[in-house]
Design a protein around this motif. Structure first.
Motif, PDB file in Angstrom:
ATOM      1  N   HIS A  12      -4.299  -1.632   8.682  1.00 52.56           N
ATOM      2  CA  HIS A  12      -3.556  -2.018   9.894  1.00 52.56           C
ATOM      3  C   HIS A  12      -3.981  -3.377  10.458  1.00 52.56           C
ATOM      4  N   VAL A  13      -4.523  -4.228   9.616  1.00 48.24           N
ATOM      5  CA  VAL A  13      -5.063  -5.545  10.036  1.00 48.24           C
ATOM      6  C   VAL A  13      -4.165  -6.254  11.076  1.00 48.24           C
ATOM      7  N   PRO A  14      -4.684  -6.557  12.261  1.00 52.15           N
ATOM      8  CA  PRO A  14      -3.829  -7.154  13.300  1.00 52.15           C
ATOM      9  C   PRO A  14      -3.204  -8.486  12.902  1.00 52.15           C
ATOM     10  N   ALA A  15      -3.908  -9.270  12.065  1.00 48.86           N
ATOM     11  CA  ALA A  15      -3.355 -10.577  11.651  1.00 48.86           C
ATOM     12  C   ALA A  15      -2.060 -10.398  10.843  1.00 48.86           C
ATOM     13  N   ASP A 124      -1.641   0.165  20.214  1.00 49.56           N
ATOM     14  CA  ASP A 124      -2.116  -1.146  19.757  1.00 49.56           C
ATOM     15  C   ASP A 124      -1.784  -1.384  18.283  1.00 49.56           C
ATOM     16  N   HIS A 125      -2.429  -2.419  17.693  1.00 48.62           N
ATOM     17  CA  HIS A 125      -2.098  -2.799  16.304  1.00 48.62           C
ATOM     18  C   HIS A 125      -2.332  -1.662  15.316  1.00 48.62           C
ATOM     19  N   GLY A 126      -3.233  -0.725  15.683  1.00 53.30           N
ATOM     20  CA  GLY A 126      -3.503   0.405  14.791  1.00 53.30           C
ATOM     21  C   GLY A 126      -2.240   1.190  14.486  1.00 53.30           C
ATOM     22  N   SER A 192     -12.261  -1.398   3.035  1.00 48.47           N
ATOM     23  CA  SER A 192     -13.562  -1.959   3.401  1.00 48.47           C
ATOM     24  C   SER A 192     -13.393  -3.165   4.323  1.00 48.47           C
ATOM     25  N   HIS A 193     -14.131  -3.172   5.380  1.00 51.04           N
ATOM     26  CA  HIS A 193     -14.261  -4.356   6.239  1.00 51.04           C
ATOM     27  C   HIS A 193     -15.386  -4.185   7.239  1.00 51.04           C
ATOM     28  N   GLN A 194     -15.971  -5.315   7.561  1.00 47.96           N
ATOM     29  CA  GLN A 194     -17.000  -5.363   8.605  1.00 47.96           C
ATOM     30  C   GLN A 194     -16.718  -6.603   9.430  1.00 47.96           C
ATOM     31  N   LEU A 195     -16.568  -6.417  10.732  1.00 49.32           N
ATOM     32  CA  LEU A 195     -16.098  -7.518  11.579  1.00 49.32           C
ATOM     33  C   LEU A 195     -17.218  -8.263  12.281  1.00 49.32           C
ATOM     34  N   GLN A 196     -18.447  -7.756  12.209  1.00 51.70           N
ATOM     35  CA  GLN A 196     -19.510  -8.431  12.973  1.00 51.70           C
ATOM     36  C   GLN A 196     -20.858  -8.350  12.257  1.00 51.70           C
ATOM     37  N   ILE A 239     -15.234   2.833   8.124  1.00 55.58           N
ATOM     38  CA  ILE A 239     -15.186   4.222   8.607  1.00 55.58           C
ATOM     39  C   ILE A 239     -13.773   4.614   9.062  1.00 55.58           C
ATOM     40  N   GLU A 240     -12.914   3.614   9.318  1.00 58.75           N
ATOM     41  CA  GLU A 240     -11.515   3.945   9.659  1.00 58.75           C
ATOM     42  C   GLU A 240     -10.879   4.824   8.579  1.00 58.75           C
ATOM     43  N   LEU A 241     -11.415   4.759   7.360  1.00 58.09           N
ATOM     44  CA  LEU A 241     -10.823   5.525   6.249  1.00 58.09           C
ATOM     45  C   LEU A 241     -10.860   7.038   6.463  1.00 58.09           C
ATOM     46  N   PRO A 267      -7.332 -11.439   0.071  1.00 57.59           N
ATOM     47  CA  PRO A 267      -7.798 -11.242   1.441  1.00 57.59           C
ATOM     48  C   PRO A 267      -6.651 -10.969   2.417  1.00 57.59           C
ATOM     49  N   ALA A 268      -6.989 -10.296   3.495  1.00 52.94           N
ATOM     50  CA  ALA A 268      -6.114 -10.219   4.660  1.00 52.94           C
ATOM     51  C   ALA A 268      -7.055 -10.225   5.862  1.00 52.94           C
ATOM     52  N   SER A 269      -7.216 -11.383   6.449  1.00 47.52           N
ATOM     53  CA  SER A 269      -8.218 -11.545   7.507  1.00 47.52           C
ATOM     54  C   SER A 269      -9.575 -11.119   6.943  1.00 47.52           C
ATOM     55  N   ASN A 270     -10.237 -10.155   7.572  1.00 49.30           N
ATOM     56  CA  ASN A 270     -11.568  -9.739   7.101  1.00 49.30           C
ATOM     57  C   ASN A 270     -11.534  -8.444   6.311  1.00 49.30           C
ATOM     58  N   THR A 271     -10.344  -7.981   5.982  1.00 51.79           N
ATOM     59  CA  THR A 271     -10.179  -6.604   5.529  1.00 51.79           C
ATOM     60  C   THR A 271      -9.546  -6.531   4.148  1.00 51.79           C
TER      61      THR A 271
HETATM   62  C1  DHB Z   1      -9.399  -6.704  11.558  1.00 57.43           C
HETATM   63  C2  DHB Z   1      -9.244  -5.439  10.987  1.00 57.43           C
HETATM   64  C3  DHB Z   1      -9.136  -4.315  11.799  1.00 57.43           C
HETATM   65  O1  DHB Z   1      -9.019  -3.035  11.327  1.00 57.43           O
HETATM   66  C4  DHB Z   1      -9.114  -4.460  13.174  1.00 57.43           C
HETATM   67  O2  DHB Z   1      -8.935  -3.356  13.919  1.00 57.43           O
HETATM   68  C5  DHB Z   1      -9.289  -5.719  13.756  1.00 57.43           C
HETATM   69  C6  DHB Z   1      -9.414  -6.845  12.937  1.00 57.43           C
HETATM   70  C7  DHB Z   1      -9.513  -7.913  10.694  1.00 57.43           C
HETATM   71  O3  DHB Z   1      -9.702  -7.794   9.481  1.00 57.43           O
HETATM   72  O4  DHB Z   1      -9.382  -9.020  11.220  1.00 57.43           O
END
Ligand code: DHB
Ligand code: FE
Length: 282
Positions: A12-15, A124-126, A192-196, A239-241, A267-271
């Protein structure tokens, strides 16, 4: 009788939502991503459900961090796209299905899953990004949607096993609803993604693809994956999985589902974007 006919799984990547809203889908960065959903949009047009039960997570938008339900079912007549800081997305409002949602709440709570009843919520974007990916940019979404929010933002979050069993209770609830409705269940978020932090940007394609394999063929065993493994292998937001197990658990037992579509893209943003469509076999 209402029946769950298919399940859809998608990130559900917001970008992705921003790329659609700003007309960037043909840009070289985004084009391969949207190509992976061409089949899906056609499939949804040909297999239009009466209702979508959409499992998603709120990102401290509707609930804030002051009050965080583990599982929350939307019983409202409609939901407004949320303002996440840049104004609401220019997408249609979401029409609910209060009758079916209330029936599912009744049945699932009597089956010992404690749901929070939600009668007003901005989404929201989710929730809106999966709808955009599957439906494009219509004037109105193709059918009513029951939003089902899962806490995957603040620990403790539910286990995959609990989510799988909750999906089974949702299937039972749907199948005890009198009206003949074709219901799809969507599990969203991931992969898989880690935002911070120092590991921001972590992608684990091998782990993700094995997850896609096993979600189809051995969901019970996969549901035993520990929270620690998600964080270690798929990043903190991986963990969203766990939400995908709610959709998978709602699929028929016995005959394995038919995989109609599978897509994985980075890629799609960080995800890492993962996507499956599974149909119940008649
Ligand atoms: C991104 C992914 C997400 O699941 C989210 O909730 C916010 C940002 C990202 O990859 O940018
Ligand atoms: Fe997210």
């Amino acid at each position: 009788m209402a029946k769950i006919t298919a399940s859809v799984y998608t990130s559900h990547v917001p970008a992705i939502g921003a790329a659609m809203d700003l007309g960037k889908t043909e840009e070289p960065y985004w084009q391969p991503l949207f190509k992976g959903y061409e089949f899906s949009k056609q499939w949804l047009r040909e297999n239009k459900p009466d209702v979508i039960f959409l499992v998603f997570n709120d990102h401290a938008t509707a609930f804030s961090l002051e009050m965080i339900p583990t599982f929350a079912i939307g019983c409202a007549a409609e939901y407004t796209p949320a303002d996440e800081g840049w104004g609401p997305r220019p997408v249609p409002k979401v029409i609910g299905h209060p009758e079916l949602a209330s029936h599912i709440a009744q049945s699932v709570i009597q089956d010992d899953f404690d749901l929070t009843i939600v009668n007003k919520m901005d989404v929201d974007h989710g929730l809106t990004v999966p709808l955009s990916l599957m439906c494009g940019q219509p004037q109105a979404w193709p059918c009513p949607v029951i939003p089902f929010a899962v806490n995957v933002v603040q620990y403790p979050v539910p286990s995959g096993r609990r989510c799988l069993n909750l999906g089974r209770a949702i299937r039972k609830a749907v199948e005890s609803y009198d009206e003949d409705l074709n219901v799809q269940i969507w599990g969203t978020g991931g992969m898989s993604h880690q935002l911070q932090g120092p590991r921001a940007g972590l992608i684990n394609a091998e782990w993700d693809n094995r997850f896609l394999d096993r979600l189809v063929t051995e969901p019970d065993a996969l549901a035993g994956t520990s929270h620690l493994e998600y964080v270690r292998e798929a990043g903190s937001e991986g963990i969203e999985l766990v939400m995908w197990f709610i959709a998978r658990g709602a699929m028929s037992e016995g005959k394995p589902p038919k995989q109609r579509h599978r897509f994985y893209h980075v890629p799609a943003s960080n995800t890492a974007v993962g996507h499956l469509i599974l149909e119940n076999q008649a």
